[in-house]
Design a protein around this motif. Structure first.
Motif, PDB file in Angstrom:
ATOM      1  N   GLU A  13       0.840  -1.195   0.000  1.00 21.42           N
ATOM      2  CA  GLU A  13       0.000   0.000   0.000  1.00 21.42           C
ATOM      3  C   GLU A  13       0.872   1.240   0.000  1.00 21.42           C
ATOM      4  O   GLU A  13       0.570   2.222  -0.692  1.00 21.42           O
ATOM      5  CB  GLU A  13      -0.904  -0.044   1.235  1.00 21.42           C
ATOM      6  CG  GLU A  13      -1.997   1.034   1.258  1.00 21.42           C
ATOM      7  CD  GLU A  13      -2.877   0.910   2.489  1.00 21.42           C
ATOM      8  OE1 GLU A  13      -2.952  -0.193   3.071  1.00 21.42           O
ATOM      9  OE2 GLU A  13      -3.458   1.936   2.919  1.00 21.42           O
ATOM     10  N   LYS A  42      -4.146  -2.437  -6.667  1.00 20.12           N
ATOM     11  CA  LYS A  42      -4.878  -3.482  -5.951  1.00 20.12           C
ATOM     12  C   LYS A  42      -5.059  -4.720  -6.787  1.00 20.12           C
ATOM     13  O   LYS A  42      -5.054  -5.841  -6.271  1.00 20.12           O
ATOM     14  CB  LYS A  42      -6.223  -2.934  -5.508  1.00 20.12           C
ATOM     15  CG  LYS A  42      -6.104  -2.040  -4.312  1.00 20.12           C
ATOM     16  CD  LYS A  42      -7.486  -1.677  -3.757  1.00 20.12           C
ATOM     17  CE  LYS A  42      -7.349  -0.815  -2.526  1.00 20.12           C
ATOM     18  NZ  LYS A  42      -8.680  -0.382  -2.015  1.00 20.12           N
ATOM     19  N   ASP A  43      -5.247  -4.623  -8.033  1.00 22.80           N
ATOM     20  CA  ASP A  43      -5.463  -5.814  -8.848  1.00 22.80           C
ATOM     21  C   ASP A  43      -4.182  -6.644  -8.932  1.00 22.80           C
ATOM     22  O   ASP A  43      -4.239  -7.892  -9.017  1.00 22.80           O
ATOM     23  CB  ASP A  43      -5.955  -5.410 -10.233  1.00 22.80           C
ATOM     24  CG  ASP A  43      -5.020  -4.399 -10.900  1.00 22.80           C
ATOM     25  OD1 ASP A  43      -5.107  -4.151 -12.106  1.00 22.80           O
ATOM     26  OD2 ASP A  43      -4.127  -3.844 -10.165  1.00 22.80           O
ATOM     27  N   VAL A  64      -2.024  -6.845  -6.551  1.00 28.61           N
ATOM     28  CA  VAL A  64      -1.913  -7.491  -5.243  1.00 28.61           C
ATOM     29  C   VAL A  64      -2.804  -8.701  -5.186  1.00 28.61           C
ATOM     30  O   VAL A  64      -2.464  -9.753  -4.655  1.00 28.61           O
ATOM     31  CB  VAL A  64      -2.259  -6.491  -4.126  1.00 28.61           C
ATOM     32  CG1 VAL A  64      -2.303  -7.173  -2.765  1.00 28.61           C
ATOM     33  CG2 VAL A  64      -1.242  -5.357  -4.122  1.00 28.61           C
ATOM     34  N   GLU A  65      -4.073  -8.530  -5.777  1.00 26.91           N
ATOM     35  CA  GLU A  65      -5.030  -9.629  -5.767  1.00 26.91           C
ATOM     36  C   GLU A  65      -4.535 -10.769  -6.609  1.00 26.91           C
ATOM     37  O   GLU A  65      -4.822 -11.935  -6.327  1.00 26.91           O
ATOM     38  CB  GLU A  65      -6.376  -9.122  -6.295  1.00 26.91           C
ATOM     39  CG  GLU A  65      -7.075  -8.137  -5.350  1.00 26.91           C
ATOM     40  CD  GLU A  65      -7.487  -8.779  -4.038  1.00 26.91           C
ATOM     41  OE1 GLU A  65      -7.760 -10.003  -4.014  1.00 26.91           O
ATOM     42  OE2 GLU A  65      -7.479  -8.080  -2.986  1.00 26.91           O
ATOM     43  N   SER A  66      -3.801 -10.457  -7.645  1.00 23.33           N
ATOM     44  CA  SER A  66      -3.403 -11.537  -8.556  1.00 23.33           C
ATOM     45  C   SER A  66      -2.376 -12.448  -7.919  1.00 23.33           C
ATOM     46  O   SER A  66      -2.230 -13.605  -8.325  1.00 23.33           O
ATOM     47  CB  SER A  66      -2.815 -10.930  -9.830  1.00 23.33           C
ATOM     48  OG  SER A  66      -1.592 -10.272  -9.533  1.00 23.33           O
ATOM     49  N   LYS A 101      -2.653 -13.414  -4.929  1.00 23.54           N
ATOM     50  CA  LYS A 101      -3.267 -14.266  -3.914  1.00 23.54           C
ATOM     51  C   LYS A 101      -3.743 -15.529  -4.574  1.00 23.54           C
ATOM     52  O   LYS A 101      -4.392 -15.508  -5.618  1.00 23.54           O
ATOM     53  CB  LYS A 101      -4.457 -13.548  -3.260  1.00 23.54           C
ATOM     54  CG  LYS A 101      -4.036 -12.380  -2.393  1.00 23.54           C
ATOM     55  CD  LYS A 101      -5.265 -11.713  -1.744  1.00 23.54           C
ATOM     56  CE  LYS A 101      -4.844 -10.541  -0.900  1.00 23.54           C
ATOM     57  NZ  LYS A 101      -5.995  -9.829  -0.336  1.00 23.54           N
ATOM     58  N   ASN A 118      -6.203 -18.498  -5.633  1.00 25.89           N
ATOM     59  CA  ASN A 118      -7.647 -18.638  -5.632  1.00 25.89           C
ATOM     60  C   ASN A 118      -8.052 -20.096  -5.658  1.00 25.89           C
ATOM     61  O   ASN A 118      -9.075 -20.504  -6.206  1.00 25.89           O
ATOM     62  CB  ASN A 118      -8.251 -17.899  -6.819  1.00 25.89           C
ATOM     63  CG  ASN A 118      -7.623 -18.363  -8.136  1.00 25.89           C
ATOM     64  OD1 ASN A 118      -6.752 -19.240  -8.129  1.00 25.89           O
ATOM     65  ND2 ASN A 118      -8.043 -17.799  -9.240  1.00 25.89           N
TER      66      ASN A 118
END
Lengths: 181, 415
Positions: free
Chosen positions: B349, B355-356, B358-360, B362, B364
């Motif tokens: 941050e 943010k995308d 960062v999400e990628s 993670k 799933n």
């Protein structure tokens, strides 16, 4: 005629007496000072120094108390140094047979006397030199006496010999000083 | 004088006594009997000091025997002791020492003002004791005779020189006599006109002259050293020339010479004084050496101290200089205040990662944990594939995010 002969010859005899030298020196090195100088510096001085050291070992306190008038003093007369040395050396030969003096002392004294007479080519009265010097060999090895003999009681003869040695040494110093140029 | 009993005497010292036993101090008691006859034992003197009407009594005893001469000898000896007890002999008589200076004059001395208390007279002679001559030129120190000066015409070498020194004090006289050979007491003057000559092959030659009348009777000693040496070198020389081979032109040499009568002309042990020195070498070398020495030992330390002092003052008084010399240690914590305070340590941050993105990162999908263990070997080798779990497969994957559990963590070594 005979009167004339004697008148002419008689004055010659006193004339001969006057012209003949009264004290003719019996030394043959009168004018050879260079040769004397070389022999003194290279040979004789060492024996004289040894003799002086031996003389110093003999007690001399008693000699100071003795009457100086009884001790014959030799002087190194001006212009007569060689004659004075001859007189001192010949007189020193008298002590060669003195039994009251230690053998080492009197032998060394005789050795120096003979050396002096030989360097100066002098003679002594009564053929003293010819009687003694041939018997005086190289000093040191033949004599086995130690220094204890030199500490005999002091007597008149020792004092005379010490005085003689002192005079001889001084006269040699004086002569050497005169001929050194 | 009274005789008591057989062998004791009492003696009174008084001006009215007879001359032989007079109490006058001017009378010399030293002329005692010279008899050496054995007189037996004598009792030591018993001074009976009773001053009555100017009289002093002494009682002493002599031996029992003997002849009148012996008794007289004993008496005179005791009287002498009494006199010396009353009037002690002068505490004096140093030895007479003579020095013949360059054969020009001679000085004989016997003490100094501090040690001498009596009246002195010196007599000398050469051959005959009847020709005693008194010293004509006494050397005095506050009215006390301490020596005698002899002119050249009074000096005769190579003849025994006798001196008699008389010391009188309080009526008593003591004498000292001594015999000397003056040629053994010569002290030459120092050599003069020292000259250095440059020879070939880096060799130096030193010559000198002497005022001594017989130069051939002298021996010499040369003392020298260079500015680089610590000790002096002393060489004996018989002639009047000294050669020093192999000198260094960069060094600075100093020479001294002295003389002594040699052993052929005397037995003196007296050396002359050292001559005036003569030097040789590069003067500039010596000067620069001196300057360099002062620079090293004085100038540089002082300059260093001054510079140091200036710096200290500047440091204290001028902050700008202090900062330059002692810069501050940088503290980067301020740059990270926003990370820890504002974003609570979230680096992505704070770094501004979208943010995308960062999400990628993670994962799933979920995956069961597959525990793999090795059973003990039996007859057949097929333990691994009998497990209900499917065989693990090695699949390249991204490195797990920090803090997440990785399925390959424990089985990495088994593949």
């Amino acid at each position: 005629m005979f009167h004339a002969f004697f008148r002419s010859t008689l004055p010659v005899l006193p004339l001969l007496l006057v012209l003949s030298p009264v004290n003719s020196s019996s030394c043959a090195m009168e004018n050879k000072t260079t040769e004397i100088h070389v022999k003194y510096e290279n040979i004789l001085i060492h024996d004289i120094n040894e003799l002086v050291n031996i003389s110093a070992q003999n007690r001399d306190r008693c000699c100071k108390n003795k009457n100086d008038k009884n001790i014959k003093v030799f002087f190194c007369n001006d212009t007569q140094e060689i004659e004075s040395l001859q007189s001192m050396a010949c007189n020193m030969l008298r002590f060669f047979h003195k039994q009251r003096i230690s053998k080492a002392f009197r032998w060394k004294a005789a050795f120096v006397s003979c050396g002096t007479l030989q360097v100066l080519k002098c003679k002594c009265e009564g053929h003293r030199k010819e009687k003694i010097c041939p018997h005086v060999n190289v000093f040191g090895k033949e004599d086995t006496e130690t220094g204890e003999q030199s500490r005999k009681k002091c007597n008149q003869e020792v004092c005379e010999l010490k005085e003689n040695i002192s005079s001889l040494r001084s006269c040699w110093n004086k002569f050497e000083k005169i001929i050194s140029r | 004088m009274h005789r008591k009993g057989d062998s004791s005497f009492s003696f009174h010292l008084a001006p009215s006594s007879q001359p032989l036993f007079s109490g006058k101090k001017s009378t010399s008691w030293l002329a005692v009997s010279k008899t050496t006859a054995f007189c037996g034992n004598t009792v030591p003197l018993y001074p009976w000091t009773s001053w009555a009407a100017g009289k002093m009594s002494f009682i002493f005893m002599c031996g029992n025997s003997q002849s009148a001469a012996c008794l007289l000898h004993c008496v005179t000896l005791q009287l002498r002791k009494a006199w010396l007890w009353l009037f002690p002999a002068p505490a004096v008589l140093a030895e007479v020492k003579c020095v013949l200076f360059n054969e020009e004059y001679m000085n004989c001395t016997w003490g100094s003002r501090e040690t001498l208390k009596a009246n002195y007279s010196l007599y000398y002679w050469y051959r005959n004791t009847s020709n005693k001559v008194e010293c004509k030129h006494y050397r005095q120190d506050q009215d006390i005779r301490v020596g005698c000066h002899f002119n050249q015409n009074e000096i005769i070498q190579f003849q025994p020189f006798h001196v008699l020194l008389k010391a009188s004090m309080g009526g008593s006289t003591l004498e000292i006599s001594k015999r000397m050979e003056l040629q053994d007491l010569v002290k030459p003057d120092a050599p003069v006109n020292l000259t250095i000559h440059n020879m070939s092959n880096n060799q130096l030659q030193l010559t000198w002259a002497t005022t001594y009348p017989k130069a051939k009777c002298l021996e010499h000693a040369v003392k020298y050293k260079s500015n680089k040496d610590t000790d002096w070198m002393e060489i004996s020389v018989n002639g009047d020339v000294f050669s020093l081979p192999s000198v260094d032109y960069k060094k600075f040499y100093t020479f001294y010479v002295r003389s002594k009568v040699n052993k052929y002309c005397g037995r003196t042990q007296l050396w002359s004084e050292w001559s005036v020195p003569v030097v040789w070498g590069s003067n500039s070398t010596s000067k620069s050496t001196v300057h360099w020495f002062w620079i090293h030992t004085v100038l540089i330390p002082i300059a260093s101290c001054v510079i140091l002092l200036v710096l200290v003052i500047l440091l204290v008084r001028m902050e700008r200089v202090w900062v330059i010399l002692m810069p501050r240690i940088p503290n980067p914590s301020k740059n990270f205040d926003e990370l820890f305070i504002t974003h609570n340590g979230n680096f992505q941050e704070w770094a501004g990662v979208p943010k995308d993105v960062v999400e990628s990162f993670k994962p799933n999908y979920s995956e069961n944990i597959c525990y793999v263990s090795e059973l003990p070997p039996k007859d057949s080798y097929d333990p691994l594939w009998e497990s209900s779990n499917p065989p693990p497969s090695v699949m390249p994957s991204a490195s797990p995010a920090p803090g997440e559990h990785s399925p390959y963590k424990n089985s990495y070594g088994r593949v």
